[in-house]
Design a protein around this motif. Structure first.
Motif, short mmCIF file in Angstrom:
data_model
loop_
_atom_site.label_atom_id
_atom_site.label_comp_id
_atom_site.label_asym_id
_atom_site.label_seq_id
_atom_site.Cartn_x
_atom_site.Cartn_y
_atom_site.Cartn_z
N PRO A 142 35.43 11.78 39.14
CA PRO A 142 34.64 10.56 38.96
C PRO A 142 35.36 9.31 39.48
CG PRO A 142 34.44 11.94 37.01
CD PRO A 142 35.48 12.59 37.90
N VAL A 143 36.68 9.26 39.34
CA VAL A 143 37.45 8.12 39.85
C VAL A 143 37.35 8.04 41.37
CG1 VAL A 143 39.78 7.19 40.18
CG2 VAL A 143 39.06 7.99 37.92
N MET A 144 37.55 9.17 42.04
CA MET A 144 37.45 9.20 43.50
C MET A 144 36.04 8.86 43.96
SD MET A 144 39.58 12.75 43.96
CE MET A 144 39.05 13.07 45.65
N ARG A 145 35.07 9.43 43.31
CA ARG A 145 33.65 9.23 43.65
C ARG A 145 33.27 7.75 43.60
NH1 ARG A 145 30.55 10.85 38.63
NH2 ARG A 145 31.16 8.71 38.11
N ASP A 146 33.57 7.09 42.48
CA ASP A 146 33.19 5.68 42.33
C ASP A 146 33.99 4.78 43.28
OD1 ASP A 146 31.50 6.57 40.38
OD2 ASP A 146 32.43 5.45 38.73
N ALA A 147 35.26 5.11 43.46
CA ALA A 147 36.11 4.31 44.34
C ALA A 147 35.61 4.37 45.79
CB ALA A 147 37.56 4.78 44.26
N LEU A 148 35.22 5.55 46.24
CA LEU A 148 34.72 5.69 47.60
C LEU A 148 33.38 4.99 47.78
CD1 LEU A 148 35.62 9.41 48.42
CD2 LEU A 148 36.78 7.34 49.18
N SER A 153 30.28 0.71 50.16
CA SER A 153 29.27 -0.31 49.88
C SER A 153 29.76 -1.70 50.28
CB SER A 153 28.90 -0.31 48.40
OG SER A 153 27.97 -1.33 48.10
N THR A 154 30.98 -2.04 49.92
CA THR A 154 31.48 -3.39 50.21
C THR A 154 31.74 -3.60 51.69
OG1 THR A 154 33.72 -2.64 49.64
CG2 THR A 154 32.47 -3.77 47.92
N ASP A 155 32.26 -2.58 52.38
CA ASP A 155 32.58 -2.78 53.80
C ASP A 155 31.36 -2.72 54.71
OD1 ASP A 155 35.28 -3.47 54.06
OD2 ASP A 155 35.60 -1.98 55.61
N THR A 156 30.23 -2.27 54.17
CA THR A 156 28.99 -2.30 54.94
C THR A 156 28.10 -3.47 54.50
OG1 THR A 156 27.92 -0.78 53.39
CG2 THR A 156 28.93 0.19 55.36
N GLY A 157 28.65 -4.37 53.68
CA GLY A 157 27.85 -5.48 53.19
C GLY A 157 26.69 -5.00 52.35
N SER A 158 26.97 -4.06 51.44
CA SER A 158 25.93 -3.43 50.63
C SER A 158 24.90 -2.75 51.52
CB SER A 158 25.24 -4.45 49.70
OG SER A 158 24.38 -3.80 48.80
N ALA A 172 26.66 8.18 51.16
CA ALA A 172 26.39 7.51 49.89
C ALA A 172 25.51 8.38 48.99
CB ALA A 172 25.72 6.16 50.15
N ALA A 173 24.52 9.03 49.60
CA ALA A 173 23.63 9.90 48.81
C ALA A 173 24.42 11.05 48.18
CB ALA A 173 22.53 10.45 49.71
N LEU A 175 27.57 10.97 47.27
CA LEU A 175 28.33 10.42 46.14
C LEU A 175 27.42 10.16 44.95
CD1 LEU A 175 30.63 7.90 48.09
CD2 LEU A 175 31.28 10.12 47.12
N ILE A 176 26.18 9.72 45.22
CA ILE A 176 25.22 9.48 44.14
C ILE A 176 24.87 10.81 43.46
CG2 ILE A 176 22.88 8.72 43.59
CD1 ILE A 176 23.25 6.63 45.89
N ARG A 177 24.71 11.85 44.25
CA ARG A 177 24.44 13.18 43.67
C ARG A 177 25.59 13.63 42.77
NH1 ARG A 177 21.66 14.22 48.64
NH2 ARG A 177 23.63 14.73 49.67
N MET A 178 26.81 13.18 43.11
CA MET A 178 27.97 13.53 42.29
C MET A 178 27.99 12.75 40.97
SD MET A 178 31.07 13.59 45.07
CE MET A 178 30.88 14.34 46.70
N GLY A 179 27.16 11.70 40.88
CA GLY A 179 27.07 10.99 39.60
C GLY A 179 27.33 9.50 39.64
N VAL A 180 27.43 8.90 40.82
CA VAL A 180 27.62 7.44 40.90
C VAL A 180 26.46 6.73 40.20
CG1 VAL A 180 27.57 5.45 42.46
CG2 VAL A 180 29.01 7.41 43.00
N ASN A 181 26.79 5.79 39.34
CA ASN A 181 25.78 4.96 38.67
C ASN A 181 25.55 3.74 39.56
OD1 ASN A 181 24.34 3.10 37.05
ND2 ASN A 181 25.17 4.00 35.18
N VAL A 182 24.58 3.84 40.46
CA VAL A 182 24.36 2.79 41.46
C VAL A 182 24.04 1.46 40.81
CG1 VAL A 182 22.90 2.08 43.39
CG2 VAL A 182 23.62 4.45 43.20
#
Length: 325
Positions: A142-148, A153-158, A172-173, A175-182
């Protein structure tokens, strides 16, 4: 790079000074991955972690670079195009490293280090690491997932900039499947502005200057204004986006004085593919990406602004002449 990680046991992971979301996200993701592989890891940054990114799980493991030497066989620079941008204290602390590695995505990367993984076609160093972790076949925590996700997100200007390709959205999709809370991450990144940041926005809106043709917008943040507002270095991150967002603007330049550095810190942005601010910044010893770059130039802020503005106006004129012909 994979062999390097397999063959050594102790690592230091470090990113550039004035770290942004990609720098911190990449540091955290790689550091966490190495720890989970049983390695001894020190994650550090000369300027520490910005308050705006303190919400990230595990970020408390990133320390401010110590004054004493760091015991690490391998030093890995992430999201950093030039060794000097790690900061003098970090370079001193890591002077004893046996091997240097360089993981980055900047076109102007100086290709330093014994082992390099520089992929300038990727949108973020976080994306480089995402594919690297896939190559290694290691699980995403989860730490790696959210960090990536934060890094990309930030380097693409959201997910608004030119580098936002179908592959980036698929990353991004995944990472979201892995559980990122967008919703939660986007709220923390883009909808929680401290009051001091709002005061800086007001300063920019009141002080930014537009050229008569409306194609170049500039702003200078002085030491006097910073002292009056009471801001920290991290608070000025992203102010360039206000200048860039003005309708009709092709180029934007944000200039900032520093109490402890005679050079002026300059952020440059382009909104037209015909003008690369990385190339423009390289003329003054800086670098970055075609649409986002930076440089430091010695001198009084208004004199530096004039020099940079001249170079930007020449680029605008070049493109206008090309359009006519």
């Amino acid at each position: 790079m994979a062999d390097l990680i397999r063959n050594y046991d102790s690592f230091a992971v470090v990113a550039h000074i004035h770290p942004d979301g990609d720098a911190i996200g990449s540091t955290l993701a790689l550091g966490n991955a190495l720890k989970n592989m049983g390695k001894h890891v020190v994650m550090m940054n000369e300027d520490g972690v910005p308050a705006s990114l303190a919400f990230l799980p595990g970020v408390e493991d990133i320390i401010s670079t110590p004054d004493e030497p760091v015991d690490a066989e391998v030093a890995i620079s992430v999201d950093n195009g030039a060794l000097k941008r790690l900061g003098e204290r970090s370079l001193r602390a890591l002077a004893g490293a046996k091997v240097w590695a360089n993981i980055d995505h900047h076109q102007t990367n100086e290709r330093f280090g014994d082992v390099q993984c520089v992929l300038p076609d990727e949108c973020a160093t976080g994306a480089v690491l995402y594919y690297f972790f896939k190559y290694l076949g290691i699980p995403f925590t989860p730490v790696m997932r959210d960090a990536l996700y934060v890094a990309v997100s930030t380097d693409t200007g959201s997910f608004q900039y030119q580098m936002t390709t179908a592959a980036v959205m698929e990353l991004a999709a995944d990472l979201i499947r892995m559980g990122v809370n967008v919703q939660d991450i986007n709220r923390q990144l883009y909808q929680e502005k401290p009051w001091v940041k709002m005061q800086l926005f007001r300063e920019v809106l009141n002080g930014m200057q537009l050229t008569p043709d409306g194609r170049i917008c500039t702003f200078c943040l002085t030491n006097e204004a910073k002292a009056r507002i009471g801001c920290r270095p991290e608070d000025t991150e992203g102010l360039i986006d206000l200048l860039r967002s003005v309708q009709g603007v092709w180029l934007a330049a944000y200039l900032e004085e520093s109490e402890d550095d005679p050079r002026i810190r300059i952020s440059l942005r382009s909104k037209v593919p015909e003008i690369s601010v990385a190339e423009l910044a390289s003329r003054f010893g800086g670098g970055g990406h075609a649409m986002a770059a930076g440089v430091r130039i010695r001198g009084p802020v208004e004199e530096v602004r004039f020099v940079v503005l001249e170079a930007m106006q020449a680029e605008v004129e070049r493109v206008l002449q090309q359009q006519i012909s």
